[in-house]
Design an enzyme around this catalytic site. Structure first.
Site, PDB file in Angstrom:
ATOM      1  N   GLU A 155       1.120  -1.424   0.025  1.00  0.00           N
ATOM      2  CA  GLU A 155      -0.268   0.302  -0.450  1.00  0.00           C
ATOM      3  C   GLU A 155       0.959   1.049   0.239  1.00  0.00           C
ATOM      4  O   GLU A 155       0.795   2.374   0.967  1.00  0.00           O
ATOM      5  CB  GLU A 155      -0.890   0.383   1.112  1.00  0.00           C
ATOM      6  CG  GLU A 155      -1.348  -1.648   1.189  1.00  0.00           C
ATOM      7  CD  GLU A 155      -2.961  -1.109   2.059  1.00  0.00           C
ATOM      8  OE1 GLU A 155      -2.727  -0.252   3.175  1.00  0.00           O
ATOM      9  OE2 GLU A 155      -4.143  -2.031   2.483  1.00  0.00           O
ATOM     10  N   ASN A 196       2.099  -4.485  -3.562  1.00  0.00           N
ATOM     11  CA  ASN A 196       0.709  -4.693  -3.009  1.00  0.00           C
ATOM     12  C   ASN A 196       0.085  -3.213  -2.772  1.00  0.00           C
ATOM     13  O   ASN A 196       0.689  -2.673  -2.401  1.00  0.00           O
ATOM     14  CB  ASN A 196       0.975  -5.754  -2.252  1.00  0.00           C
ATOM     15  CG  ASN A 196      -0.641  -6.538  -2.011  1.00  0.00           C
ATOM     16  OD1 ASN A 196      -0.462  -7.413  -3.155  1.00  0.00           O
ATOM     17  ND2 ASN A 196      -0.756  -6.510  -0.240  1.00  0.00           N
ATOM     18  N   HIS A 232     -10.227  -6.180  -2.810  1.00  0.00           N
ATOM     19  CA  HIS A 232     -10.960  -5.864  -2.481  1.00  0.00           C
ATOM     20  C   HIS A 232     -12.046  -5.719  -2.616  1.00  0.00           C
ATOM     21  O   HIS A 232     -12.152  -3.936  -2.567  1.00  0.00           O
ATOM     22  CB  HIS A 232     -10.858  -5.852  -0.878  1.00  0.00           C
ATOM     23  CG  HIS A 232      -9.126  -5.875   0.296  1.00  0.00           C
ATOM     24  ND1 HIS A 232      -9.792  -7.231   0.834  1.00  0.00           N
ATOM     25  CD2 HIS A 232      -8.213  -5.565   0.624  1.00  0.00           C
ATOM     26  CE1 HIS A 232      -8.566  -7.021   1.569  1.00  0.00           C
ATOM     27  NE2 HIS A 232      -7.644  -6.698   0.469  1.00  0.00           N
ATOM     28  N   GLU A 260      -6.112 -10.986  -1.816  1.00  0.00           N
ATOM     29  CA  GLU A 260      -6.171 -10.528  -1.181  1.00  0.00           C
ATOM     30  C   GLU A 260      -8.241 -10.028  -1.892  1.00  0.00           C
ATOM     31  O   GLU A 260      -8.671  -9.774  -0.813  1.00  0.00           O
ATOM     32  CB  GLU A 260      -6.322  -9.500  -0.306  1.00  0.00           C
ATOM     33  CG  GLU A 260      -4.275  -9.539   0.378  1.00  0.00           C
ATOM     34  CD  GLU A 260      -3.937  -8.058   1.343  1.00  0.00           C
ATOM     35  OE1 GLU A 260      -5.255  -7.404   1.625  1.00  0.00           O
ATOM     36  OE2 GLU A 260      -2.958  -8.049   1.186  1.00  0.00           O
ATOM     37  N   ASP A 262     -11.707 -10.893  -1.939  1.00  0.00           N
ATOM     38  CA  ASP A 262     -13.000 -10.339  -1.257  1.00  0.00           C
ATOM     39  C   ASP A 262     -13.668 -10.419  -1.691  1.00  0.00           C
ATOM     40  O   ASP A 262     -13.927  -8.635  -2.275  1.00  0.00           O
ATOM     41  CB  ASP A 262     -12.654 -10.322   0.071  1.00  0.00           C
ATOM     42  CG  ASP A 262     -12.529  -9.281   0.707  1.00  0.00           C
ATOM     43  OD1 ASP A 262     -12.823  -8.355  -0.135  1.00  0.00           O
ATOM     44  OD2 ASP A 262     -11.459  -9.308   2.297  1.00  0.00           O
TER      45      ASP A 262
HETATM   46  C1  XIL Z   1      -6.301  -7.095   7.813  1.00  0.00           C
HETATM   47  C2  XIL Z   1      -7.190  -8.512   8.847  1.00  0.00           C
HETATM   48  O1  XIL Z   1      -7.069  -9.286   7.466  1.00  0.00           O
HETATM   49  C3  XIL Z   1      -7.285  -8.267  10.023  1.00  0.00           C
HETATM   50  O2  XIL Z   1      -7.215  -9.305  11.040  1.00  0.00           O
HETATM   51  C4  XIL Z   1      -6.591  -6.766  10.329  1.00  0.00           C
HETATM   52  O3  XIL Z   1      -7.155  -5.904  11.907  1.00  0.00           O
HETATM   53  C5  XIL Z   1      -5.899  -6.231   9.775  1.00  0.00           C
HETATM   54  O4  XIL Z   1      -5.839  -5.743   8.480  1.00  0.00           O
HETATM   55  N1  XIL Z   1      -5.173  -4.676   3.248  1.00  0.00           N
HETATM   56  C6  XIL Z   1      -3.968  -5.734   3.447  1.00  0.00           C
HETATM   57  C7  XIL Z   1      -4.049  -6.579   4.706  1.00  0.00           C
HETATM   58  O5  XIL Z   1      -2.949  -5.878   3.296  1.00  0.00           O
HETATM   59  O6  XIL Z   1      -3.179  -6.884   5.332  1.00  0.00           O
HETATM   60  C8  XIL Z   1      -5.321  -6.115   5.341  1.00  0.00           C
HETATM   61  O7  XIL Z   1      -4.774  -7.651   6.415  1.00  0.00           O
HETATM   62  C9  XIL Z   1      -6.433  -6.172   4.803  1.00  0.00           C
HETATM   63  C10 XIL Z   1      -6.406  -4.975   4.174  1.00  0.00           C
END
Ligand code: XIL
Length: 446
Positions: A155, A196, A232, A260, A262
């Site tokens: 990020e 990332n 996400h 990641e 979802d």
């Molecule tokens: C999230 C985890 O899933 C949670 O358990 C934690 O509280 C916060 O982080 N982007 C990322 C991940 O790169 O590391 C994050 O993971 C979600 C957003």
């Protein structure tokens, strides 16, 4: 020597010997096998503390890549300066290794989940750079050779594509990214090193910024191997330009991955929303399959009981492919169906023609032709039959022919392995016979 031409030919349809795979069968197959067959990995983020019972069984059976959800973040491994705690990270890596899974290391440098001694400290540029590279050296060095991908920097960008003014960006400028990648390469030369970010999935200001950044880093010789797209996503809003976007990064000469995934919805989930979610998961998987350099897809938690969404987006949830009791949701079928073999072999994909072209006392020559009657190319083939009257193969051409007792197996050679749909391939052999020389009763091919 007396030679007699035998005119008759036996045309015998053959049954396929390989197992037929249909989309229905794909729905039951482990996702990791389907992904593997398509040259991709399918991963999940996991929580170390949950890796027992049904959760562990599913994580092991369905995925071939594992990402620790939190256990490798700086705040987890070095909560107080100089005191490392690798317990959770070690547990996840050991689990993956015990189940033949790769590990995506997440993450070496990130503005979030940083220990307060780093985020709250006052640092000179030199001091912070050393702190950062020491951390990378310690962590990537500890797992050297055991990590498939490292999210080296997570990020780094603002929504408009400019450099995020994190403690690293504000203190060191863009150079921290190059330094982080170089330190990671030195610590673990075998790991693929990724940049990332989120909201870079479709073409837009932020992904344009990422694209320009990657281009600059590559031009400076910085060892960036891949770009991760967190994905996400929101129900019904898979970016239409996802595939185009992945492709333009791949064309820069880096791998890409969905890291990641979802797909969240406003709760409660309904059948209609779950059906939309299935379609959305399928489109993300399709985009990765369409881009050769897309290495794989990781879901950010595979069960709704293990997702960060409800905590971070109040009123939203049900974002993963399995529900809270570990039952598969339609999204899981969307993944399986998309990963199913493109042109599944079906029964009756080939037929065999057998002809004795010449016969003399004690000997004969036969020609065998395999025809591909299916819709997919055969890449490698075998023809099997059994000799009905004690005939023995003495010499063969255009195939590797072996005989054990009455059973004969003919396999392709390297130059005739591929048979296109509608195409055929012939091979021949000389045989010995006595008494009678009838043709084989049946062939199997595939
Ligand atoms: C999230 C985890 O899933 C949670 O358990 C934690 O509280 C916060 O982080 N982007 C990322 C991940 O790169 O590391 C994050 O993971 C979600 C957003």
């Amino acid at each position: 020597m007396l030679r007699r031409l035998i005119a008759g030919a036996a045309v015998l349809a053959a049954a396929l010997t390989t197992l037929a795979t249909t989309p229905a069968a794909a729905a039951d197959a482990p996702l990791r096998e389907l992904a593997e067959a398509r040259g991709r990995y399918l991963g999940t983020a996991v929580t170390a503390g949950k890796l027992t019972g049904g959760y562990a069984d599913l994580a092991a059976a369905q995925f071939n890549s594992i990402t620790p959800g939190n256990e490798m973040k700086w705040g987890s491994v070095e909560p107080t300066r100089g005191t490392y705690d690798w317990t959770g990270a070690d547990r996840v890596v050991a689990f993956a290794e015990a189940h033949g899974q790769r590990v995506r290391g997440h993450t070496l440098v990130w503005h979030s989940q940083l220990p307060s001694w780093v985020s709250g400290g006052t640092w000179t540029a030199d001091r912070l750079r050393t702190l950062m590279t020491d951390h990378i050296t310690a962590q990537a060095g500890r797992y050297k050779g055991r990590i498939d991908h490292w999210d080296v920097v997570n990020e780094p960008l603002n929504e408009d594509g400019t450099l995020r003014q994190s403690v690293f960006g504000a203190t060191l400028g863009e150079s921290y990214i190059a330094d982080a990648f170089r330190a990671a390469r030195a610590a673990d030369p075998a790991a693929k090193l990724y940049l990332n970010d989120y909201s870079t999935d479709g073409v837009g200001a932020k992904s344009d910024g990422m694209y320009a950044l990657v281009k600059r880093l590559l031009a400076q010789g910085v060892p960036v191997d891949g770009v991760g797209f967190q994905a996400h996503l929101v129900l019904g809003q898979v970016p239409a330009s996802l595939e185009t976007n992945l492709r333009r990064f791949a064309e820069l000469g880096v791998d890409v991955a969905i890291t990641e995934l979802d797909i969240r919805m406003t709760l409660p989930a309904t059948d209609a929303k779950l059906a939309q979610q299935k379609a959305d998961y399928a489109s993300v998987l399709r985009a990765c399959l369409a881009v050769t350099r897309c290495a794989g897809v990781t879901v950010w938690g595979f069960t709704d009981s293990d997702s960060w969404i409800p905590d971070f987006f109040p009123g939203q949830g049900a974002a993963t492919p399995y529900d809270e009791s570990l039952a598969p949701k339609p999204a899981r079928a969307g993944i399986a169906e998309t990963l199913a073999p493109v042109t599944p072999p079906s029964p009756g994909v080939c037929s065999v023609t057998y002809a004795v072209t010449s016969q003399w006392t004690g000997g004969f020559t036969a020609q065998v032709t395999l025809r591909n009657t299916g819709t997919a190319a055969l890449n490698g083939w075998t023809v099997r039959w059994s000799q009905p009257a004690g005939q023995r193969v003495t010499q063969a051409w255009n195939a590797a022919v072996t005989q054990t007792g009455a059973e004969v197996t003919a396999a392709n050679l390297s130059y005739n392995a591929t048979v296109p749909p509608g195409g055929s391939v012939s091979f021949g052999f000389n045989g010995a016979w006595s008494g009678t020389n009838p043709p084989p009763a049946a062939f199997t091919c595939g």
